[in-house]
Write an enzyme that holds these catalytic residues in place. Sequence first.
Site, PDB file in Angstrom:
ATOM      1  CG  ASP A 154      -1.902   1.027   1.342  1.00 35.55           C
ATOM      2  OD1 ASP A 154      -1.840   1.978   0.543  1.00 35.55           O
ATOM      3  OD2 ASP A 154      -2.766   0.946   2.241  1.00 35.55           O
ATOM      4  CG  ASP A 214      -8.990   3.587   1.124  1.00 30.91           C
ATOM      5  OD1 ASP A 214      -8.182   3.341   0.215  1.00 30.91           O
ATOM      6  OD2 ASP A 214      -8.692   3.604   2.327  1.00 30.91           O
TER       7      ASP A 214
END
Length: 389
Positions: A154, A214
């Site tokens: 990430d 997200d």
Amino acid sequence: MGRRKFIGVVSCLAVLMACWPGRVSWAQATGLAPTPPMGWNSWDHYRFKISDSLIRAQAQALVDSGMKAAGYEYVVIDGGWEGFHDATGFFRPNILKFPDMKALCDYIHSLGLKVGIHTTPGPVTCSGREGSYGHEDQDAETFAHWGIDFVKYDWCSGGTVYKPDQIQEAYQKMHQALLRTGRPILYSLCEYGMADVWKWAPSVGGNMWRTTGDISDNYLLMDHIGFEQNGLEKYAGPGHWNDPDMLDVGNGGMTEEEYRTQMSLWSILAAPLFASNDLTDMSSEALAILTNREVIAVDQDPSGVQGCQVWEEGPKEIWMKPLADGGKAVGLFNRNEAAMTITLNFKDIGVQAPAKVRDLWQHKDLGTVDGSYSAIVPRHGVVMLKIDK
Ligand code: GLA
């Protein structure tokens, strides 16, 4: 049909033809993720409130609920497990929450499941804890030693140490480190779709890559992310998948219809299916949505073709994914605030003759139909069909 729409439909069908079996990608050769990966991820429901006992309970529930039998396999420990790198440079978990990562991985493996973990190419994770920058090889070795099967890499603080044109380099570094471990570890890229990641992710070993920021348990965001995926279909295939982020089914912020929309759209997109709810306390409705085998079969179809939009009129959209058996999975989606009738014209999905229609949510054959099929689709809902000659 307007000229733009006609061109859109033709180009979608052309891409689907080009994506048809016969292609062999490098990722196929590795054998990882031949169909979109499935599992559970701790993030959307638990954020940083995770621990060894919580992960064990969720893994057990994945089995007991029937989710494992339906295909969910990876248990992904997202952000919140990290501790620090010790004096020898090896990554230690936060031992107050995760006293023994290897024992946890062994336990998850004993259930017949696989384990995923989260880290970052930057010096600190999104929560400000230590990341893998400068420790890529040691971290990959540590993960392999624990028995990790999946790494979510990430970006988080990557931008503090890499320039924008070094993103690929950063992801390549961990890919090489994972390869050197000799353990097959699925590589999940998460950099929110920056730098057209879909164009280069397979070249740095990516088995799946986030295409967006997200998601959360919210209809408008899910709708925006899901329907935005159109056009990315040519980049996905066996071993390498576009990832529009987790399923929020069962988290409580959407209606059942909206959750069915997410499950249907993600399956037509051949997206990775990662539930992210509390599996120990799930309604029968959420479980039925997550384990609808007819819909999962669309996602997991061996041809590995990502479907796309074939028709739209305002808030009404029709998406189609061709299947290995010659059938077509079709979603009639209503993005409107009230129920609407949507008509599927068979010619829009390349079907010229009468065809059998089956409803994949009602689990019902609707007979042989000629030319078109109309259905009332609820607000924010879907009617998902399989059309067979
Ligand atoms: C980012 C990712 C999320 C999750 C969190 C963890 O926001 O996009 O999926 O991994 O970090 O901190």
